[in-house]
Motif scaffolding. Structure first.
Motif, PDB file in Angstrom:
ATOM      1  N   UNK A  21       0.766 -39.093 -12.958  1.00  0.00           N
ATOM      2  CA  UNK A  21       2.116 -38.740 -12.109  1.00  0.00           C
ATOM      3  C   UNK A  21       3.011 -38.046 -12.886  1.00  0.00           C
ATOM      4  N   UNK A  22       3.739 -36.982 -11.921  1.00  0.00           N
ATOM      5  CA  UNK A  22       4.679 -36.228 -12.577  1.00  0.00           C
ATOM      6  C   UNK A  22       5.686 -35.969 -11.456  1.00  0.00           C
ATOM      7  N   UNK A  23       6.868 -35.679 -12.195  1.00  0.00           N
ATOM      8  CA  UNK A  23       8.171 -35.434 -11.391  1.00  0.00           C
ATOM      9  C   UNK A  23       8.602 -34.125 -12.126  1.00  0.00           C
ATOM     10  N   UNK A  24       8.632 -33.057 -11.352  1.00  0.00           N
ATOM     11  CA  UNK A  24       9.046 -31.605 -11.677  1.00  0.00           C
ATOM     12  C   UNK A  24      10.523 -31.311 -11.412  1.00  0.00           C
ATOM     13  N   UNK A  25      11.068 -30.650 -12.205  1.00  0.00           N
ATOM     14  CA  UNK A  25      12.437 -29.692 -11.669  1.00  0.00           C
ATOM     15  C   UNK A  25      11.713 -28.120 -11.394  1.00  0.00           C
ATOM     16  N   UNK A  26      11.610 -27.814 -10.284  1.00  0.00           N
ATOM     17  CA  UNK A  26      11.043 -26.411  -9.899  1.00  0.00           C
ATOM     18  C   UNK A  26      12.217 -25.452  -9.792  1.00  0.00           C
ATOM     19  N   UNK A  27      11.886 -24.287 -10.667  1.00  0.00           N
ATOM     20  CA  UNK A  27      12.766 -23.160 -10.499  1.00  0.00           C
ATOM     21  C   UNK A  27      11.923 -22.014  -9.649  1.00  0.00           C
ATOM     22  N   UNK A  28      12.052 -21.809  -8.356  1.00  0.00           N
ATOM     23  CA  UNK A  28      11.340 -21.133  -7.502  1.00  0.00           C
ATOM     24  C   UNK A  28      11.898 -19.558  -7.306  1.00  0.00           C
ATOM     25  N   UNK A  29      11.345 -18.709  -7.916  1.00  0.00           N
ATOM     26  CA  UNK A  29      11.810 -17.119  -7.981  1.00  0.00           C
ATOM     27  C   UNK A  29      11.720 -16.324  -6.593  1.00  0.00           C
ATOM     28  N   UNK A  30      12.394 -16.812  -5.540  1.00  0.00           N
ATOM     29  CA  UNK A  30      12.372 -16.188  -4.175  1.00  0.00           C
ATOM     30  C   UNK A  30      13.576 -15.160  -4.159  1.00  0.00           C
ATOM     31  N   UNK A  31      13.731 -14.391  -3.374  1.00  0.00           N
ATOM     32  CA  UNK A  31      14.872 -13.427  -3.360  1.00  0.00           C
ATOM     33  C   UNK A  31      16.157 -14.015  -3.350  1.00  0.00           C
ATOM     34  N   UNK A  32      16.095 -15.342  -3.084  1.00  0.00           N
ATOM     35  CA  UNK A  32      17.378 -16.242  -3.068  1.00  0.00           C
ATOM     36  C   UNK A  32      16.681 -17.282  -3.874  1.00  0.00           C
ATOM     37  N   UNK A  33      16.921 -17.288  -5.077  1.00  0.00           N
ATOM     38  CA  UNK A  33      16.357 -18.633  -6.051  1.00  0.00           C
ATOM     39  C   UNK A  33      16.571 -19.957  -5.324  1.00  0.00           C
TER      40      UNK A  33
END
Length: 245
Positions: A139-151
């Motif tokens: 089991x994992x809980x992540x903080x995600x930084x998604x590099x979209x045009x607007x992050x």
């Protein structure tokens, strides 16, 4: 974080890895022709190894490298590629690990002007592997930084399970991810949207050992707010062959 992941990868010798190659045939057009133009084969290649035997200060946990190649282009050429790399480690006694992960990819469409990126995502968070009644879980809980045009700054819950029956003649395994993502992703199609959407992805699978390291099986690919923005839960089955080596 990107350079930390790369440092971890290149510092691990190849002899530590277990490997498997899978070939799936995806029946999504047969199941849902309104949203899918074709069935197609998919290749998966994975390195995975659980490592926690060292007495060093930094104790490595599990490592995963996963490559997916959907052969959905013209004449079964590659149409989508996805890569995921993750590593867990700890500097403390309790077996709750810190995990770092990268994922990303791209897709090619016909006509080509609709081709797309699977945006880079860098993740960090706690990871807890455990066993229960002969089955393996993580089991994992992540903080995600998604590099979209607007992050987009997001949270993801990831869960893996695996269990073998009758000396692994039958194996049931899989994973799912539940995560958030900005509705406004910085492009023209989403610029007037606001708030977060919740997405779900799952891959339950079953394998039957045929001989030695060769197995046949099936996977159900589950999507919600992953491929299309509509509130539609999608289930696409495959038939597959797998070789472990």
């Amino acid at each position: 974080m990107k350079y930390l992941i790369l440092l971890i990868i290149i510092s691990l010798p190849a002899s530590l890895f277990a490997q498997n190659l899978q070939l799936h045939y995806d029946f999504r057009h047969t199941v849902d022709p309104a949203h899918n133009s074709q069935n197609f084969p998919t290749l998966y290649f994975e390195y995975f190894k659980a490592m926690d035997s060292t007495s060093s200060f930094i104790k490595p946990g599990s490592f995963l490298f996963k490559l997916e190649d959907d052969l959905q282009g013209d004449r079964d050429n590659s149409g989508k590629a996805f890569v995921q790399v993750s590593q867990t480690f700890r500097l403390w006694q309790p077996k709750i690990f810190a995990a770092v992960q990268y994922s990303g990819g791209l897709g090619v469409t016909n006509p080509a002007q609709y081709s797309y990126y699977i945006n880079n995502c860098f993740s960090i968070g706690p990871s807890y592997p455990f066993q229960w009644k002969g089955a393996y879980f993580n089991a994992e809980i992540f903080y995600n930084y998604n590099i979209l045009k607007k992050p987009s700054n997001d949270i993801m819950l990831s869960f893996y399970w695996g269990k073998g029956f009758w000396n692994y003649k039958v194996e049931f395994a899989g994973d799912f991810e539940l995560y958030t993502l900005n509705r406004n992703q910085g492009d023209a199609a989403t610029k007037n949207l606001g708030g977060k959407m919740i997405s779900f992805f799952g891959e339950p699978q079953i394998w039957f050992k045929i001989k030695g390291n060769f197995s046949m099986g099936s996977k159900a690919i589950l999507y919600y707010h992953v491929v299309i923005p509509q509130n539609l839960f999608e289930v696409y089955p495959t038939i597959a062959a797998r070789v472990k080596f």
